[in-house]
Write an enzyme that holds these catalytic residues in place. Structure first.
Site, PDB file in Angstrom:
ATOM      1  N   GLY A  77       0.820  -1.214   0.000  1.00 64.58           N
ATOM      2  CA  GLY A  77       0.000   0.000   0.000  1.00 64.58           C
ATOM      3  C   GLY A  77       0.852   1.262   0.000  1.00 64.58           C
ATOM      4  N   ARG A 141       1.455  -5.729  -5.025  1.00 70.08           N
ATOM      5  CA  ARG A 141       1.453  -6.653  -3.887  1.00 70.08           C
ATOM      6  C   ARG A 141       1.947  -8.057  -4.251  1.00 70.08           C
ATOM      7  NH1 ARG A 141      -0.503  -4.433   0.623  1.00 70.08           N
ATOM      8  NH2 ARG A 141      -2.124  -2.847   0.539  1.00 70.08           N
ATOM      9  N   ASP A 172       5.153  -7.697   5.903  1.00 68.51           N
ATOM     10  CA  ASP A 172       5.185  -8.843   4.982  1.00 68.51           C
ATOM     11  C   ASP A 172       6.270  -8.673   3.918  1.00 68.51           C
ATOM     12  OD1 ASP A 172       3.076 -10.221   6.209  1.00 68.51           O
ATOM     13  OD2 ASP A 172       1.585  -9.059   5.113  1.00 68.51           O
ATOM     14  N   LYS A 198       7.985   0.790   5.786  1.00 71.69           N
ATOM     15  CA  LYS A 198       6.870   1.596   5.272  1.00 71.69           C
ATOM     16  C   LYS A 198       5.546   1.025   5.720  1.00 71.69           C
ATOM     17  CE  LYS A 198       4.388  -0.035   2.670  1.00 71.69           C
ATOM     18  NZ  LYS A 198       3.507  -0.794   1.772  1.00 71.69           N
ATOM     19  N   THR A 199       4.594   1.795   6.044  1.00 76.07           N
ATOM     20  CA  THR A 199       3.173   1.477   6.107  1.00 76.07           C
ATOM     21  C   THR A 199       2.454   2.538   6.921  1.00 76.07           C
ATOM     22  OG1 THR A 199       1.394  -0.027   6.718  1.00 76.07           O
ATOM     23  CG2 THR A 199       3.358  -0.213   8.066  1.00 76.07           C
ATOM     24  N   ASP A 201      -0.096   1.996   8.385  1.00 83.55           N
ATOM     25  CA  ASP A 201      -0.747   1.303   9.501  1.00 83.55           C
ATOM     26  C   ASP A 201       0.006   1.462  10.827  1.00 83.55           C
ATOM     27  OD1 ASP A 201      -2.379   0.482   7.497  1.00 83.55           O
ATOM     28  OD2 ASP A 201      -1.721  -1.597   7.471  1.00 83.55           O
TER      29      ASP A 201
HETATM   30  P1  FBP Z   1       0.449  -1.948   3.606  1.00 84.01           P
HETATM   31  O1  FBP Z   1       0.289  -2.848   4.772  1.00 84.01           O
HETATM   32  O2  FBP Z   1       0.903  -2.625   2.380  1.00 84.01           O
HETATM   33  O3  FBP Z   1       1.294  -0.745   3.918  1.00 84.01           O
HETATM   34  O4  FBP Z   1      -0.985  -1.355   3.246  1.00 84.01           O
HETATM   35  C1  FBP Z   1      -1.734  -0.669   4.160  1.00 84.01           C
HETATM   36  C2  FBP Z   1      -3.191  -0.547   3.771  1.00 84.01           C
HETATM   37  O5  FBP Z   1      -3.462   0.787   3.441  1.00 84.01           O
HETATM   38  C3  FBP Z   1      -4.116  -1.041   4.882  1.00 84.01           C
HETATM   39  O6  FBP Z   1      -4.366  -0.029   5.830  1.00 84.01           O
HETATM   40  C4  FBP Z   1      -5.326  -1.488   4.107  1.00 84.01           C
HETATM   41  O7  FBP Z   1      -6.052  -2.488   4.788  1.00 84.01           O
HETATM   42  C5  FBP Z   1      -4.752  -2.046   2.847  1.00 84.01           C
HETATM   43  O8  FBP Z   1      -3.536  -1.359   2.643  1.00 84.01           O
HETATM   44  C6  FBP Z   1      -5.639  -1.864   1.653  1.00 84.01           C
HETATM   45  O9  FBP Z   1      -5.087  -2.540   0.574  1.00 84.01           O
HETATM   46  P2  FBP Z   1      -5.308  -2.188  -0.949  1.00 84.01           P
HETATM   47  O10 FBP Z   1      -4.470  -1.002  -1.251  1.00 84.01           O
HETATM   48  O11 FBP Z   1      -4.783  -3.382  -1.656  1.00 84.01           O
HETATM   49  O12 FBP Z   1      -6.744  -1.904  -1.160  1.00 84.01           O
END
Ligand code: FBP
Length: 550
Positions: A77, A141, A172, A198-199, A201
């Site tokens: 993400g 991803r 991950d 990075k994230t 979250d």
């Molecule tokens: P990462 O864990 O890859 O940083 O992504 C975070 C996130 O934004 C989460 O908060 C959310 O659940 C998910 O990605 C959404 O995924 P997508 O971008 O595939 O819709």
């Protein structure tokens, strides 16, 4: 590319670097390290990258200035500041030697496997300095975990004369970076792999990593929006706003937004689990707060909900654990394939316990469907697709109607729903994220020039002015333990959930009853890039509270 006035002005911003990275560096090494759990198993799985020391960079007279060629990958993400990691790395490798090269693999780890890349130039990089987004090379991803993928990546690595790969990702993706580093080390390919935390979250943090990048900007963006809603809410006084925020399993984003905005209610998934609360308990908790405020004549309020809440309600957690097992083919460890969603749901219903089936059947059709369907490539339930905010508000409405029938005063209950996730992931990075990310990228160049592999780029002491930040590297194996994923035991980086005995949660818990009854809203307003330092350079409240105790 046409630019807004803000973008133009922002392009000229020179991100700050820790003092140690402002000139030549030397790597000072600590003692051998251990993984956070399952030491023997992790050591066996990572014989070449286990036990390496933590590294800290200190100013030196001179350093190795051999040119280095590096490939960078944005994984998962989007998170504000990603472009600055790339820019920092670019400037870092060029500062070592003008003939160093930086390549970007396109659309995530898949770009390495499929040999899709570009070579960065000054002009290209300058377009993206201090901007949000991952569009500089795109993200994806694709899970990098198979030997065929590593070998396919090696072909392009050899063709381009690349010395090292930098993977910018969450827990991950960094787990995969560690596996790749180990594989290339075991094969003696001489290709280094460096990770970058990075994230949005905020769940990739530990003793060594203070915060993952993007968390700061994303939380400030959501808090601005929540603040705006609260002001609207307090002006019209007729709605309860149910606001879901991203964050996947962890509730760090919800908690930080609560600390910034002081909403009436904020749920913390980790607490729901610890208190063994059922869905009905959660609903009752909200409904009681609504009824209490109604007694004061306040038929309005705000409820902040972490997107992963549903996964933490113990009965649902148990159900998800079994669904994950059932959806994995035991022979291959890969997800089972189905001809249609309906076939997948039927298979699931026929293969789970009666108890779990009853829990599944008690959920609304769309939630049930989402839980039974495909996981993301890393095996996570796609919680961002579950409309928990609507589920909860409907259930609260029902509960209030029952109480009304029993003769209780519950006031009026009008609702609005919001989901803040994608709104914050590509925001222009705050000064904190702009500086932090640039430093992480620049620092990665020094880890590479010092011959490191299997390390995560780490910048610490970030509540102090940037000049005092500490730069270095942490072996990724140090953060690993064994967990059950997709029906198998896997070595993974331990995810950091909200700690209920941590300072941020304790502060929230000490104030939430007051915030629930009164209207104590704070309206943080938009991120500011220029102005007084107390407005522009503040880190998150989570980080400030966590560091205060140290
Ligand atoms: P990462 O864990 O890859 O940083 O992504 C975070 C996130 O934004 C989460 O908060 C959310 O659940 C998910 O990605 C959404 O995924 P997508 O971008 O595939 O819709």
């Amino acid at each position: 590319m046409e630019k807004s006035a803000l973008q133009k002005a922002r392009a000229a911003y020179q991100p700050k670097l820790p003092k140690a990275l402002q000139g030549p560096v030397k790597a000072v090494e600590g003692k051998p390290t251990q993984s956070v759990g399952n030491q023997e198993e992790i050591k066996k799985l990572f014989p070449n990258t286990y036990g390496m020391p933590v590294v800290e960079f200190q100013p030196a007279e001179s350093e190795n200035t051999q040119p280095i060629n590096v490939g960078i990958i944005l994984s998962g993400g989007q998170a504000p500041g990603g472009h600055n990691v790339v820019c920092g790395l670019y400037d870092g490798v060029k500062s070592l030697n003008k003939s160093s090269k930086l390549y970007g693999f396109l659309m995530g780890p898949g770009g390495l496997v499929d040999h899709k890349y570009l070579e960065f130039t000054d002009e290209y990089i300058d377009e993206y300095r201090n901007t949000g987004g991952f569009d500089i090379i795109g993200s994806g991803r694709t899970k990098l975990e198979k030997v065929e993928q590593f070998e396919s990546g090696l072909q392009i690595i050899r063709k381009l004369g690349i010395n090292a790969i930098v993977i910018i990702g969450g827990d991950d993706s960094n787990t995969n970076a560690c596996v790749l580093a180990e594989y290339y080390a075991a094969q003696k390919y001489g290709v280094q792999v460096i990770g970058c935390p990075k994230t949005i979250d905020g769940d990739l943090k530990n003793e060594q990593i203070e915060t993952s990048f993007g968390f700061d900007t994303a939380c400030k963006t959501y808090s601005e929006l929540i603040g705006n809603i609260q002001r609207d809410c307090n002006s019209a006084r007729k709605y309860w706003h149910f606001i879901k925020v991203m964050g996947r399993s962890a509730s760090h984003i919800a908690l930080e937004c609560a600390l910034q905005c002081q909403p009436n209610i904020c749920l913390i998934s980790e607490e729901v689990e610890a208190k063994q609360m059922s869905l009905d308990d959660v609903v009752e908790y909200i409904a009681k707060a609504v009824a209490k405020r109604a007694e004061d004549g306040n038929n309005f309020g705000t409820v902040v909900i972490p997107e992963g809440l549903i996964e933490f309600i113990p009965a649902i957690k148990k159900l998800i654990a079994q669904l994950n097992e059932v959806l994995t083919d035991p022979a291959t460890g890969e997800p089972r394939q189905f001809a249609s969603a309906e076939e997948q749901i039927d298979f699931v219903l026929g293969n789970i316990t009666a108890e779990n089936k009853a829990v599944l059947e008690s959920l609304p059709a769309d939630v049930k469907r989402q839980l039974c369907l495909d996981r993301d490539p890393h095996g996570n339930v796609q919680v961002s697709l579950i409309e928990t905010e609507k589920l909860l508000s409907a259930m609260v409405g029902k509960k209030l109607a029952e109480w009304k029938k029993e003769g209780k005063y519950v006031g009026k209950f009008g609702t609005q729903h919001h989901f803040f996730g994608y709104e914050g992931r590509c925001a222009a990075p705050s000064n904190y994220d702009a500086d932090y990310c640039y430093s992480l990228g620049y620092n990665a160049s020094r880890l590479i020039s010092n011959g490191k592999t299997g390390y995560m780029s780490v910048i610490r002491n970030t509540t102090a002015p940037a000049a005092e930040w500490i730069a270095g590297g942490v072996p990724i194996t140090m953060m690993m333990n064994i967990e059950r994923r997709n029906g198998a035991n896997k070595p993974v980086i331990r995810k950091a959930l909200v700690e209920l005995d941590g300072a941020p949660f304790k502060y929230f818990a000490a104030h939430r009853d007051q915030w629930a009854r009164e209207t104590a809203y704070v309206y943080p307003g938009p991120i500011q890039y220029w102005g007084p330092s107390e407005v522009c350079d503040q880190c998150t409240k989570t980080l400030a509270l966590e560091q205060q105790k140290k």
